[in-house]
Structures are given as C-alpha cells and as structure tokens.
Design a protein around this motif. Structure first.
Motif, PDB file in Angstrom:
ATOM      1  N   HIS A  53       1.004  -1.118  -0.275  1.00  0.00           N
ATOM      2  CA  HIS A  53       0.006  -0.432  -0.255  1.00  0.00           C
ATOM      3  C   HIS A  53       1.047   1.421   0.025  1.00  0.00           C
ATOM      4  CE1 HIS A  53      -3.153  -2.944   0.822  1.00  0.00           C
ATOM      5  NE2 HIS A  53      -4.185  -2.422  -0.031  1.00  0.00           N
ATOM      6  N   SER A  87      -9.877   2.514   6.516  1.00  0.00           N
ATOM      7  CA  SER A  87      -8.566   2.145   6.565  1.00  0.00           C
ATOM      8  C   SER A  87      -8.309   0.806   7.076  1.00  0.00           C
ATOM      9  CB  SER A  87      -7.021   3.008   6.156  1.00  0.00           C
ATOM     10  OG  SER A  87      -7.361   4.268   5.753  1.00  0.00           O
ATOM     11  N   GLN A 207     -18.021   2.502   2.515  1.00  0.00           N
ATOM     12  CA  GLN A 207     -17.539   2.819   1.267  1.00  0.00           C
ATOM     13  C   GLN A 207     -18.578   4.330   0.399  1.00  0.00           C
ATOM     14  OE1 GLN A 207     -15.965   1.081  -1.470  1.00  0.00           O
ATOM     15  NE2 GLN A 207     -13.933   2.456  -1.323  1.00  0.00           N
ATOM     16  N   GLN A 217     -13.359   9.717  -5.926  1.00  0.00           N
ATOM     17  CA  GLN A 217     -12.946   8.432  -5.314  1.00  0.00           C
ATOM     18  C   GLN A 217     -11.429   7.594  -5.725  1.00  0.00           C
ATOM     19  OE1 GLN A 217     -15.156   6.388  -8.935  1.00  0.00           O
ATOM     20  NE2 GLN A 217     -16.872   5.841  -7.364  1.00  0.00           N
ATOM     21  N   THR A 221      -9.250   6.464  -2.604  1.00  0.00           N
ATOM     22  CA  THR A 221      -8.446   5.031  -2.637  1.00  0.00           C
ATOM     23  C   THR A 221      -6.914   5.523  -2.061  1.00  0.00           C
ATOM     24  OG1 THR A 221      -9.793   4.277  -4.533  1.00  0.00           O
ATOM     25  CG2 THR A 221      -7.719   3.004  -4.039  1.00  0.00           C
ATOM     26  N   SER A 225      -4.675   4.083   1.256  1.00  0.00           N
ATOM     27  CA  SER A 225      -3.890   3.820   0.588  1.00  0.00           C
ATOM     28  C   SER A 225      -2.820   3.856   2.007  1.00  0.00           C
ATOM     29  CB  SER A 225      -3.031   3.654  -0.071  1.00  0.00           C
ATOM     30  OG  SER A 225      -3.546   2.856  -1.104  1.00  0.00           O
ATOM     31  N   ILE A 269      -8.256  -1.138  -9.387  1.00  0.00           N
ATOM     32  CA  ILE A 269      -8.971  -0.370  -9.097  1.00  0.00           C
ATOM     33  C   ILE A 269      -9.607   0.828  -9.808  1.00  0.00           C
ATOM     34  CG2 ILE A 269      -9.566   1.320  -6.738  1.00  0.00           C
ATOM     35  CD1 ILE A 269      -7.864  -0.283  -5.233  1.00  0.00           C
TER      36      ILE A 269
END
Length: 354
Positions: A53, A87, A207, A217, A221, A225, A269
């Motif tokens: 990540h 997360s 989410q 989005q 994301t 991460s 993703i």
C-alpha cells in the motif's frame, strides 16, 4: 462499408467493460499465486500489506492529485477519522487477515470464499437498513434464497474437506516451500478468511456512505492506501519481532509487492471504478466467480496443488447462490433507474409521468 465499420466500433464499445472485467479477474488470479510464492519464500504477510500500500499510494497519488483537483472537497477532521476507520476495514485489518489465511489454506479456498462477500454485504446492509427487502417481490425472495445458498456453500467449504482429487500429471510449475503443516491449520485459515470477508463487507457498506461526503474516488483510495499502510506498519512492528523481515531483495518478494501495489491496488482499482461508473456495481460483482474458476484451474492443473472435493462442491453452491442474489439485486437497480427517470421527468414536465 462505413456503416459496417461503425457497427463494429459500436460492438467493441459495448463489449469494452466486459473485456476489462475479464482482465481484472485474470489480474486477481495471478495475485493469489504470486503472493503465495512470496509467503512460502519467507516474506511476512504483514510486511507485504504495508509495502504494497506504500507502493499503491505513491503510484496513485499523481493521478488523484491532477485528475480530481477540482472534485475533492475539504478534508475535515471528522472526515479524516472516517477515512481512518475505512482504512482499518479495507486495508490493515482485512488484508492482514486475508493474506495471513493463505499460509494455512490454499488459493482455491480463499478465492472461493471471496464470492461470499456479496451475500455477507447483503445481510449486514439489511440489518443496518441500508438495503430494502421486499419478500412480496420474486426478486426479493431470490436475494434471500441466494444468500442462504451461498452461506451453505461457505459452511461446506469450511467444515468439509473431503477426499483429495487425484492429479492427472506432474505440475508444470512448482511453488517452492509449500508447508506440509497447512492441513493442520485448515480451521485457523478458514476463520481468518471468513473474518476478512465480514470486515470487507463492512468496508463496502461504509465506503458507499463516505463517498457521498467525499466524492473523489481516486483521492479516497489514495488516502486509504497511505493511512492503511501506516496502520499496517504499526501493527507489523508489534507482531513481527524479526527486524530482517522488513528487508526484501531482488526476488519474488519484490515482484509480488510491485505487482500488488501497481497492478492490483492501482490499475485494477481504476478499471473497476470506470466499469462501476459505466455499468454499475452489480455488473462488476458478476465477474467475481471467474477468478475462482481460474484459480482452481491453475492451482490444480498447472501448479499441482491439492484440490479437495469439499472445495469443489462448496464453490459450485456459492456461485449458484451468488447469481440468485445478483439477479435480485439487478432488479433493485432497474427499479431505482425507473424511479430516478420518473423523478427527473416529473421535475421537468409534470405531464410526462408514467
């Protein structure tokens, strides 16, 4: 001639989301095996989640920064705490349990269990009243039946292993370091996998709620991460006492980290977000069983991994239940779109109501 060419272009445009989702499932299929090889090589799953990540955040940051420069709302403290919980559910807790389960089970079982996320999400959403359940409608009944069937398949895969299917030939590719003790911890691996599926389901529900307040989005994301990597690093420091576990060389550990970060957490993703925008979340979920089938084929025929009868029976039952559930969910989407169209139509012209 021009008309025929235009027709081919239209067909390709219509099939583009389908082809992209097939590629997504192929990408996930390779993820199971490259991470398994890395863990068998000695890499800690917790270190892998952290590094993966970090790579994902670094790769996705420029795309999120430039493409959503005007779409990002202000990040308040309350919103940041919400991202912190997201997360936990979507990265640090879930993925640490998920990848750790590969040490005690096998990729076929783990890939099959992922298909239950849709059913678990439905159950939790109904309990939290995010999902409306109408038992007077055939599609509402299908959702209930599909959920029950899927969970029955999960129980079969978890509690019943059955005989080992005999390999027809020697494996074409050998994954070194496979521990014989894997069978002794099958129950432990099953519990870890099921737990990760539950937290994954909670993540999907939360989410959807967070995106209403933070409709960016790629940025969301990227934040998950970054924060998830920090959380996973803190957790790894506590449970991983061997400092050499953080060192990786030019071997399968490095390649699995790069693949997981760039391809899976980055490119895949993005493709899923694009397909969700074009076709909706139901369309994206429909392709999940394809990964299960591909993993089972590669694990048995190419890598020579053990395949149990219970896994085959359970996976078939889970997929049947999943498509019952998806058929019911597709009806919800159709009703939603019709309601939305009527609402927009009545707002513009009250006489156009149906």
């Amino acid at each position: 001639m021009a008309q025929k060419k235009a027709s081919h272009v239209l067909v390709c445009k219509e099939l583009k989301p389908h082809l992209l989702m097939v590629l997504v499932q192929v990408g996930y299929t390779f993820l199971y095996f490259i991470t398994e090889a890395s863990f068998n090589h000695g890499m800690s799953p917790y270190v892998y989640v952290t590094y993966r990540h970090i790579v994902a955040a670094v790769v996705m940051f420029p795309f999120a920064y430039f493409l959503e420069r005007n779409a990002r709302p202000k990040l308040t403290f309350a919103l940041f705490m919400e991202i912190f919980v997201l997360s936990l559910l979507g990265v640090s807790v879930t993925l640490n349990m998920y990848f750790a389960s590969l040490k005690y089970t096998n990729p076929t079982f783990v890939a099959s269990m992922i298909n239950t996320i849709a059913s678990l999400t439905f159950i939790i959403a109904v309990a939290l009243r995010f999902e409306v359940l109408d038992l007077r409608n055939p599609r509402g009944i299908a959702k209930v039946i599909g959920t029950i069937i899927s969970l029955a398949g999960v129980l079969i895969m978890t509690l019943y292993k059955g005989p080992v299917m005999r390999n027809l030939w020697h494996p074409l590719i050998h994954i070194p370091g496979k521990s014989a003790a894997i069978n002794e911890d099958w129950l432990k691996g099953s519990i870890l996998t099921v737990s990760s599926c539950v937290t994954w389901s909670l993540w999907y529900i939360m989410q959807a709620s967070t995106l209403k307040r933070y409709p960016a989005q790629l940025s969301l994301t990227t934040w998950m991460s970054f924060v998830g990597a920090a959380q996973s690093a803190a957790f790894t420091v506590i449970v991983e006492h061997n400092s050499s576990a953080w060192t990786i060389g030019l071997n399968v550990d490095l390649w699995s980290t790069i693949y997981g970060g760039v391809v899976v957490a980055g490119l895949i993703i993005y493709i899923q977000l694009w397909c969700t925008e074009k076709k909706g979340p139901v369309f994206v979920t429909v392709f999940n069983p394809l990964s299960t089938i591909l993993v089972a084929i590669l694990a048995y025929f190419v890598f020579g991994e053990k395949l149990y009868l219970g896994s085959i029976i359970g996976a078939i039952i889970v997929i049947i239940g999943l498509y019952f559930l998806l058929w019911g969910k597709e009806g919800d989407q159709e009703v939603y779109m019709k309601t939305k169209d009527k609402s927009q139509c009545s707002t513009v012209d009250p006489e156009c109501r149906i």
